[in-house]
Write a protein that holds these residues in place. Sequence first.
Motif, PDB file in Angstrom:
ATOM      1  N   GLY A 142       5.711 103.896 -60.835  1.00  0.00           N
ATOM      2  CA  GLY A 142       5.419 105.276 -61.221  1.00  0.00           C
ATOM      3  C   GLY A 142       5.058 106.171 -60.063  1.00  0.00           C
ATOM      4  N   LEU A 143       5.579 105.875 -58.858  1.00  0.00           N
ATOM      5  CA  LEU A 143       5.280 106.658 -57.662  1.00  0.00           C
ATOM      6  C   LEU A 143       6.520 107.442 -57.240  1.00  0.00           C
ATOM      7  N   PRO A 144       6.322 108.635 -56.657  1.00  0.00           N
ATOM      8  CA  PRO A 144       7.484 109.392 -56.169  1.00  0.00           C
ATOM      9  C   PRO A 144       8.217 108.635 -55.068  1.00  0.00           C
ATOM     10  N   ARG A 145       9.421 109.046 -54.832  1.00  0.00           N
ATOM     11  CA  ARG A 145      10.269 108.316 -53.880  1.00  0.00           C
ATOM     12  C   ARG A 145       9.714 108.402 -52.456  1.00  0.00           C
ATOM     13  N   GLU A 166      13.587  99.005 -52.857  1.00  0.00           N
ATOM     14  CA  GLU A 166      12.406  99.862 -52.761  1.00  0.00           C
ATOM     15  C   GLU A 166      12.409 100.930 -53.852  1.00  0.00           C
ATOM     16  N   GLU A 167      13.570 101.485 -54.143  1.00  0.00           N
ATOM     17  CA  GLU A 167      13.652 102.494 -55.192  1.00  0.00           C
ATOM     18  C   GLU A 167      13.281 101.915 -56.552  1.00  0.00           C
ATOM     19  N   GLN A 168      13.689 100.704 -56.817  1.00  0.00           N
ATOM     20  CA  GLN A 168      13.333 100.056 -58.080  1.00  0.00           C
ATOM     21  C   GLN A 168      11.832  99.785 -58.159  1.00  0.00           C
ATOM     22  N   MET A 169      11.244  99.360 -57.063  1.00  0.00           N
ATOM     23  CA  MET A 169       9.812  99.088 -57.060  1.00  0.00           C
ATOM     24  C   MET A 169       9.005 100.371 -57.247  1.00  0.00           C
ATOM     25  N   MET A 170       9.421 101.443 -56.588  1.00  0.00           N
ATOM     26  CA  MET A 170       8.700 102.704 -56.716  1.00  0.00           C
ATOM     27  C   MET A 170       8.810 103.261 -58.126  1.00  0.00           C
ATOM     28  N   GLU A 171       9.986 103.133 -58.720  1.00  0.00           N
ATOM     29  CA  GLU A 171      10.158 103.620 -60.085  1.00  0.00           C
ATOM     30  C   GLU A 171       9.315 102.811 -61.069  1.00  0.00           C
ATOM     31  N   VAL A 220      -1.612  99.281 -45.021  1.00  0.00           N
ATOM     32  CA  VAL A 220      -1.875  99.662 -46.418  1.00  0.00           C
ATOM     33  C   VAL A 220      -1.170  98.670 -47.326  1.00  0.00           C
ATOM     34  N   TYR A 221      -1.905  98.163 -48.293  1.00  0.00           N
ATOM     35  CA  TYR A 221      -1.313  97.259 -49.283  1.00  0.00           C
ATOM     36  C   TYR A 221      -1.424  97.890 -50.663  1.00  0.00           C
ATOM     37  N   CYS A 222      -0.272  97.959 -51.356  1.00  0.00           N
ATOM     38  CA  CYS A 222      -0.206  98.502 -52.710  1.00  0.00           C
ATOM     39  C   CYS A 222       0.149  97.372 -53.669  1.00  0.00           C
ATOM     40  N   ARG A 223      -0.711  97.137 -54.625  1.00  0.00           N
ATOM     41  CA  ARG A 223      -0.461  96.067 -55.590  1.00  0.00           C
ATOM     42  C   ARG A 223       0.645  96.424 -56.581  1.00  0.00           C
ATOM     43  N   LEU A 224       0.867  97.710 -56.778  1.00  0.00           N
ATOM     44  CA  LEU A 224       1.905  98.111 -57.717  1.00  0.00           C
ATOM     45  C   LEU A 224       3.298  97.775 -57.206  1.00  0.00           C
ATOM     46  N   THR A 225       3.485  97.880 -55.901  1.00  0.00           N
ATOM     47  CA  THR A 225       4.781  97.558 -55.298  1.00  0.00           C
ATOM     48  C   THR A 225       4.777  96.230 -54.543  1.00  0.00           C
ATOM     49  N   ARG A 226       3.602  95.596 -54.409  1.00  0.00           N
ATOM     50  CA  ARG A 226       3.454  94.320 -53.709  1.00  0.00           C
ATOM     51  C   ARG A 226       4.015  94.414 -52.290  1.00  0.00           C
ATOM     52  N   GLU A 281      20.455  97.308 -49.332  1.00  0.00           N
ATOM     53  CA  GLU A 281      19.676  96.434 -50.220  1.00  0.00           C
ATOM     54  C   GLU A 281      18.193  96.782 -50.183  1.00  0.00           C
ATOM     55  N   ARG A 282      17.677  97.071 -48.995  1.00  0.00           N
ATOM     56  CA  ARG A 282      16.269  97.448 -48.882  1.00  0.00           C
ATOM     57  C   ARG A 282      15.987  98.747 -49.623  1.00  0.00           C
TER      58      ARG A 282
END
Length: 408
Positions: free
Chosen positions: A369-372, A361-366, A103-109, A356-357
């Motif tokens: 606009g996606l839940p954790r 990841e938390e910054q990208m999800m925020e 699965v590829y998500c463009r919002l989180t790259r 660090e990961r």
Amino acid sequence: MTADLVVLDFENAEVRTSDYESLKPSGWLTGEIINFYWTFLERREFRTEPCVLFLGTYTAYRISNAESATVTDNISAQLSDELNHRQLILIPLNHRSHWSLLVYCRLTRTFYHYDSISKHNRDFAERAAGRFLRVLEPKLKDGFYFKSMQTPQQNNDYDCGIYVLAIAEELARRFINNKRKTRDQGARVRKERVERQPVQRVEKQPVQRVEKQPVQRVDAKSDGRGRGAVSRDTGVSKDVGTSKDSGVSRDTSMAHTMTPSMSAAHVQQLQQRRNHSTPPTTRVPVTSLPASPGRALASDLLMPNFGKPFSGFPTSFSMYGPDYYPPEPLLKGGGSSNADSASNKSRSSSTRSREERAKMEEQMMEKAGLPRDFWLVTVEDIEYPHCMRRRIRALVLDLQRQTRKYNY
């Protein structure tokens, strides 16, 4: 030998007898069944939400096994129109007779890999992600993120394809529901913001009364030179032809032009006109209405129509082509443990610490606009394999009856 007849032709996705038999309880799912269910989800279930793309098995195989960058660049050019508005791309991978989901998500790259047999296809998926990046993001030069997700595990050797369908459908529904929820919240916030704004009242402009000029009346009597006395509605007259030394007073000249009764009546008439006069109309500026946003994500976009270049593979592909090297991911991990990272020295240079990961990841999800825990899929989230097999078989027969009804 029995003929492999076509059981159903649904939107150019053919289901033959062998494909239908693969839906039996112990059948190994074929690529045609995956393509059929992809087509059904995109054209029936999620028809009004074109933000999700279900990539076909033929195209996924061609990209994941591309031996040169020319192959991926050509596919990217052919699919450029379809990929512009897609934010979530679901990719079925097949390696060594095993299906897994990429699965590829463009919002989180980020590429997320789901494998129902532990890490059977992890290395293959990680290498294939670099090839898919050249197709999905041809202008991206900063690399990508790869994460191996914890996935519900199969307890046999034939349910891998069913797990791919179940996990993909669950993630697509989550993504679309989250997008709708975000859109509804945004519309609600905009509505509340408009309601909280104070109403701008238009002050009524004062009426500007125009004073009438005094009426000049010419007396019938005039001197020899044709100039007569001019009287005004104020009751004061002046004899134009009389000099200052003539000895004629102003009262005498007024008596020749207007009597006191006539002057009083004239003043009263003017007062009545002023009382009954209508004030001028003031124009209120009309505020322009906001433009209509149109149909929100309502579209009838279909799956890309793969032509002859995607229908067959006359030449064999090698994962290690001489002129193609996929880019390395910037961020690896997710499902791996510290022991795995320590044992694999080739990955130690590009891996980062678990803290660090998690922070990245938390910054990208925020930001997206996606839940954790959006990408976490458990056994309770998906349909049981045997129930899903039975449901897809019933779906094929139902669509077959509808097709026959419309044809006859």
